[in-house]
Design an enzyme around this catalytic site. Structure first.
Site: not given
Ligand code: UT7
Length: 385
Positions: A257, A287, A113
């Site tokens: 980005h 993204n 990215c």
């Molecule tokens: O381009 C390269 C750079 N990439 C990035 O910058 C991405 C950086 N990371 C992010 O933007 C975030 O970490 C995400 C958007 C990918 C995820 O958000 P988060 O707030 O960090 O969520 P998490 O991974 O901590 O997950 C929280 C909960 C989990 O459930 P439990 O374990 O708390 O029960 C996940 O299983 O949300 C769940 N979850 C979802 N729920 C509904 C993860 N993905 C989803 C989804 N829909 N799509």
């Protein structure tokens, strides 16, 4: 020593829109979850006929049109991408052929990215040292082809598209003022994509998937990448504007980005600047990896967010891990181009494709009728020389 000015810009998005509600029918997610956690509402998906190279070509053709530069004048083409169709030929060579840029060097650049900012830095240095007079830098991706559509942690984030800028040398001070490129390979496993993603070679077995990969699609540790991103955005912006002799209050717009609005909120707090100073369009495109900054730049120009003499910062972060920032003085007003000339300009690409086909036929014919010399004949020729 020349200055490398941005004199053209263009972007291209596939027609097909995939909304959060569409995704909610494919995996266990919802519009509410995706929008509140990422700021994304929808993303574009390439059609079967579209490839990274065709998207890149469309963006480059638009940027050239705005720059009023003929493809035969282009001297360098850099394509930043993580989703090339081939390891070689490079996507940049395909774009060179589509454009008919007969005097251009062309290569791909892999920095995930951050790739567009890396490419901009490389191209501006080539112009500043007068190795080339102009360059096209393109970020282009078909991320939809390398996603696991059952993994809700990644498939909701990414989209397809391309953006490009034309850089041109000038003795007028301005253009790309300073850049900072950084990397940390120890975090490579936090966001990765194995190289052999089209045809996993059975003979290699599952071991070919390094880094603990169990599949040949994008894998990400979202939380750790999030933490990394919020840190490096602030530090790389501060470092780069200091190199350019500027202060944060002198920066008119930051084009980051487009990964997640929450990352930008946190970065703005760290930098103690209003979030509005960052341009965001992640809601409409998702993204798009290396394509995201040039696509956002085009939208910012379209929305009237950039005026002559503005100081603009581009900041990228992603797989590698890599991160990079550039400061640009936005001080070249593009010429107005009349419509009939525009129509004529589009026709030149049809001619370029025709010329490319003719070259292929010529090679085939030469190959068919040429007789390879025997070893004796080769030795005789060598003796004569
Ligand atoms: O381009 C390269 C750079 N990439 C990035 O910058 C991405 C950086 N990371 C992010 O933007 C975030 O970490 C995400 C958007 C990918 C995820 O958000 P988060 O707030 O960090 O969520 P998490 O991974 O901590 O997950 C929280 C909960 C989990 O459930 P439990 O374990 O708390 O029960 C996940 O299983 O949300 C769940 N979850 C979802 N729920 C509904 C993860 N993905 C989803 C989804 N829909 N799509």
């Amino acid at each position: 020593m020349k200055y490398a000015h941005i004199v053209g810009w263009g972007s291209f998005r596939p027609d097909k829109i995939l909304t959060n509600n569409d995704l909610a029918r494919m995996v266990d997610t919802s519009d509410e979850w995706i929008y509140s956690r990422t700021g994304i509402r929808e993303r574009r998906i390439a059609s079967e006929k579209e490839t990274t190279a065709t998207l890149a070509f469309e963006a480059a053709a638009r940027a050239l049109k705005r720059a009023d530069l003929h493809p035969s004048q282009v001297e360098l083409i850099i394509v930043a991408t993580s989703t090339p169709e081939y390891i070689f030929p490079s996507t940049a060579c395909r774009v060179q052929d589509y454009l008919g840029a007969t005097k251009a060097g062309a290569f791909d650049l892999s920095a995930a990215c951050s790739g567009f900012v890396y490419g901009l830095s490389m191209a501006s240095q080539a112009i500043q040292t007068e190795s080339v007079r102009n360059a096209i830098v393109i970020g282009a991706e078909t991320m939809s082809r390398v996603l696991d559509w059952d993994d809700r942690g990644t498939c909701i984030l990414f989209g397809d598209g391309a953006g490009a800028v034309v850089l041109k040398g000038s003795s007028v001070p301005g253009g790309v003022l300073a850049s900072t490129l950084r990397s940390d390979g120890s975090g490579g496993d936090l966001l990765s994509l194995p190289a052999v993603y089209h045809n996993p070679v059975p003979v290699l077995g599952p071991e070919y998937l390094h880094n603990g990969h169990k599949k040949n699609t994008v894998e990400m540790n979202g939380r750790q990448v999030f933490r990394f991103a919020t840190q490096v955005i602030a530090t790389s912006i501060e470092e780069t504007i200091a190199k350019a002799g500027l202060k944060i209050d002198e920066i008119d717009l930051i084009v980051p980005h487009q990964a997640n609005t929450r990352i930008i909120e946190t970065a703005a707090k760290r930098l103690k600047i209003p979030q509005e100073r960052f341009f965001m369009n992640v809601d409409a495109v998702g993204n798009t990896s290396a394509a995201s900054i040039p696509i956002a730049l085009c939208d910012a120009v379209h929305d009237g967010r950039l005026r002559p003499d503005d100081n603009v910062v581009f900041v990228g972060f992603g797989g590698g891990l890599t991160w990079a920032a550039s400061v640009i003085k936005w001080n070249v007003t593009p010429p107005e181009i009349s419509l009939p000339r525009r129509e004529w300009k589009r026709a030149r690409y049809i001619v370029a494709r025709g010329r490319s086909k003719l070259k292929k036929w010529r090679r085939r014919i030469i190959d068919r009728f040429s007789v390879s010399p025997t070893p004796e004949a080769r030795m005789r020729d060598a003796d004569k020389k």
